[in-house]
Motif scaffolding. Structure first.
Motif, short mmCIF file in Angstrom:
data_model
loop_
_atom_site.label_atom_id
_atom_site.label_comp_id
_atom_site.label_asym_id
_atom_site.label_seq_id
_atom_site.Cartn_x
_atom_site.Cartn_y
_atom_site.Cartn_z
N TRP A 323 -4.51 -1.88 16.21
CA TRP A 323 -3.99 -1.73 14.85
C TRP A 323 -3.95 -0.25 14.43
O TRP A 323 -2.94 0.23 13.90
CB TRP A 323 -4.84 -2.53 13.86
CG TRP A 323 -4.49 -2.24 12.43
CD1 TRP A 323 -3.40 -2.68 11.74
CD2 TRP A 323 -5.21 -1.38 11.54
NE1 TRP A 323 -3.40 -2.16 10.47
CE2 TRP A 323 -4.51 -1.36 10.32
CE3 TRP A 323 -6.40 -0.65 11.66
CZ2 TRP A 323 -4.94 -0.62 9.22
CZ3 TRP A 323 -6.83 0.08 10.57
CH2 TRP A 323 -6.11 0.09 9.37
N GLN A 327 -0.31 1.31 13.67
CA GLN A 327 -0.04 1.53 12.24
C GLN A 327 -0.30 2.95 11.78
O GLN A 327 0.37 3.44 10.88
CB GLN A 327 -0.88 0.56 11.40
CG GLN A 327 -0.58 -0.90 11.65
CD GLN A 327 0.86 -1.26 11.34
OE1 GLN A 327 1.43 -0.83 10.35
NE2 GLN A 327 1.47 -2.07 12.22
N GLU A 328 -1.28 3.61 12.41
CA GLU A 328 -1.68 4.93 11.90
C GLU A 328 -1.56 6.05 12.94
O GLU A 328 -1.83 7.20 12.63
CB GLU A 328 -3.14 4.86 11.40
CG GLU A 328 -3.38 3.79 10.34
CD GLU A 328 -2.59 4.06 9.06
OE1 GLU A 328 -2.28 5.23 8.78
OE2 GLU A 328 -2.32 3.08 8.33
N ALA A 365 -7.32 4.68 6.57
CA ALA A 365 -6.68 3.45 7.03
C ALA A 365 -7.65 2.27 6.97
O ALA A 365 -7.30 1.18 6.49
CB ALA A 365 -6.16 3.64 8.45
N ILE A 366 -8.86 2.46 7.48
CA ILE A 366 -9.86 1.39 7.48
C ILE A 366 -10.22 0.98 6.05
O ILE A 366 -10.34 -0.20 5.73
CB ILE A 366 -11.11 1.82 8.26
CG1 ILE A 366 -10.78 1.91 9.76
CG2 ILE A 366 -12.26 0.85 8.03
CD1 ILE A 366 -11.92 2.44 10.60
N GLY A 368 -8.37 1.14 3.39
CA GLY A 368 -7.28 0.38 2.78
C GLY A 368 -7.13 -1.02 3.35
O GLY A 368 -6.99 -1.99 2.62
N LYS A 369 -7.20 -1.15 4.67
CA LYS A 369 -6.98 -2.43 5.32
C LYS A 369 -8.07 -3.44 4.99
O LYS A 369 -7.80 -4.63 4.77
CB LYS A 369 -6.88 -2.28 6.83
CG LYS A 369 -6.67 -3.61 7.57
CD LYS A 369 -6.45 -3.41 9.04
CE LYS A 369 -6.31 -4.73 9.79
NZ LYS A 369 -5.14 -5.52 9.34
N PHE A 370 -9.32 -2.98 4.92
CA PHE A 370 -10.43 -3.92 4.77
C PHE A 370 -11.02 -3.90 3.35
O PHE A 370 -12.09 -4.46 3.11
CB PHE A 370 -11.52 -3.60 5.80
CG PHE A 370 -11.04 -3.77 7.22
CD1 PHE A 370 -10.93 -5.03 7.79
CD2 PHE A 370 -10.68 -2.67 7.97
CE1 PHE A 370 -10.48 -5.19 9.10
CE2 PHE A 370 -10.23 -2.79 9.28
CZ PHE A 370 -10.13 -4.07 9.84
N ASN A 371 -10.31 -3.23 2.43
CA ASN A 371 -10.72 -3.19 1.00
C ASN A 371 -12.18 -2.74 0.87
O ASN A 371 -12.99 -3.37 0.17
CB ASN A 371 -10.54 -4.58 0.36
CG ASN A 371 -9.10 -5.01 0.33
OD1 ASN A 371 -8.22 -4.22 -0.02
ND2 ASN A 371 -8.84 -6.26 0.71
#
Length: 374
Positions: A323, A327-328, A365-366, A368-371
């Motif tokens: 991922w 994505q990043e 990124a982490i 944002g993805k995992f709130n």
């Protein structure tokens, strides 16, 4: 029988040149020729005759390498195309089908696949995270028996960065000696210690030893593909038979550069540059980790160009790595490559500014993805 895909090398080969931030590199940012060689040496290199040369390594280069080991000369050295070829040659020279081998885990994992392909029986003894990655010596004692042909070590360790203590090395030697077993040690990170003290080679404390090393990691010269085996003269000579069936020889230009890199004048400069970079980057990484609450559990390495850490997110390590890459455009090594899901490996031998940018992008990124909030 077939050989298993070497997952760590395969995924790096596929993706490390396709991302903005490659944080999978396990060594140090490579030198350029102009950084390493003087104008006179660059001129001399242009006059080299590009023949085969001595296929087991030029005598001056083997003498230079042998000086790193007590009591050795050029006949104790086989020069190879990287330490990976060295590992392959050694296994085929010292082992045969049915032999039991006990392998430190985690490790680079190439040897595990090679001995499986040969029909040997690999068994793992573990470095324990609960003991700051120190080896489980009691476990090793239970695994070694009269059928054990070899104990395989990676010291300094890939990926944990652990460096064996003198007591641990002596215990491993006693166990090997009790079974009349070989010790084979991957020492490619010897010279990349954070405390600037070069770790002891197993060659210095036991007779029935062969080690591999090379210029790809501690010396930041992966592109010249120079590795070597160091060991007893008879067994080193016997590796030549397999070398004739693999790459035959290393390149004349590479051998020329390697001899300069290992010279008394240049070698200390290379190692200091890389250790300085590692010490600076490890502080950057510690600060980055401290800003993420309990997301990561990190035992700082004692050597090497990487950090191996456990993460506290409910996602498979390969899925996380894939991922981030897709994505990043940030590439990290999943713990799955070592059979240790829930962990990741991040290279910390890079240029400081590059590492900071890559970590910053990964963090955002982490989050944002995992709130997550940190």
């Amino acid at each position: 029988m077939g050989i298993r895909t070497f997952e760590l090398e395969r995924i790096q080969s596929l993706y490390e040149n396709t991302v903005d931030f490659n944080l999978t590199e396990s060594g140090f940012h490579p030198f350029s020729l102009s950084e390493l060689l003087s104008p006179e040496q660059l001129e001399e290199m242009q006059q080299l005759t590009l023949g085969y040369g001595q296929t087991n390594g030029a005598i001056p280069l083997r003498k230079q390498i042998s000086s790193l080991y007590k009591g050795f000369n050029e006949d104790n050295i086989m020069v190879t195309n990287g330490s990976s070829e060295a590992n392959f040659l050694a296994m085929h020279t010292l082992l045969k089908t049915g032999d039991e081998v006990v392998i430190m885990n985690p490790n680079y994992m190439q040897i595990w696949g090679a001995v499986e392909e040969m029909g040997c029986i690999p068994k793992a003894f573990n470095l324990r995270s609960e003991n700051d990655w120190a080896p489980d010596i009691d476990e090793l004692k239970t695994l070694v028996n009269s059928k054990t042909k070899m104990i395989i070590i990676c010291n300094p360790n890939n990926p944990t960065g652990y460096v064996l203590t003198a007591d641990e090395m002596n215990e491993i030697v006693k166990i090997a000696d009790s079974a009349d077993a070989w010790i084979y040690c991957d020492e490619v990170y010897r010279g990349a210690e954070l405390n600037y003290q070069e770790s002891t080679s197993f060659q210095h404390i036991y007779d029935k030893v062969m080690v591999s090393a090379g210029l790809s990691k501690a010396y930041a010269l992966p592109g010249i593909r120079i590795g070597w085996l160091a060991g007893p003269e008879k067994e080193i000579y016997n590796t030549w038979s397999y070398h004739d069936y693999t790459s035959i020889s290393t390149g004349i230009v590479s051998q020329y550069v390697a001899e300069i890199a290992l010279s008394e004048k240049v070698r200390p400069t290379i190692l200091k540059r890389n250790r300085d970079m590692l010490n600076k980057n490890i502080e950057t990484l510690k600060e980055w980790i401290s800003g993420h609450g309990d997301l990561f559990k990190f035992i700082p390495p004692k050597a090497g160009g990487m950090a191996f850490m456990k993460y506290n997110i409910d996602i498979n390590s390969t899925e996380l790595s894939t991922w981030l890459r897709k994505q990043e455009s940030v590439f990290i090594v999943p713990g799955d490559c070592y059979g240790m899901d829930g962990h990741i490996r991040i290279g910390i031998g890079e240029r400081p500014e590059y590492l900071i940018k890559g970590l910053t992008k990964m963090s955002k990124a982490i989050k944002g993805k995992f709130n997550l909030s940190f």
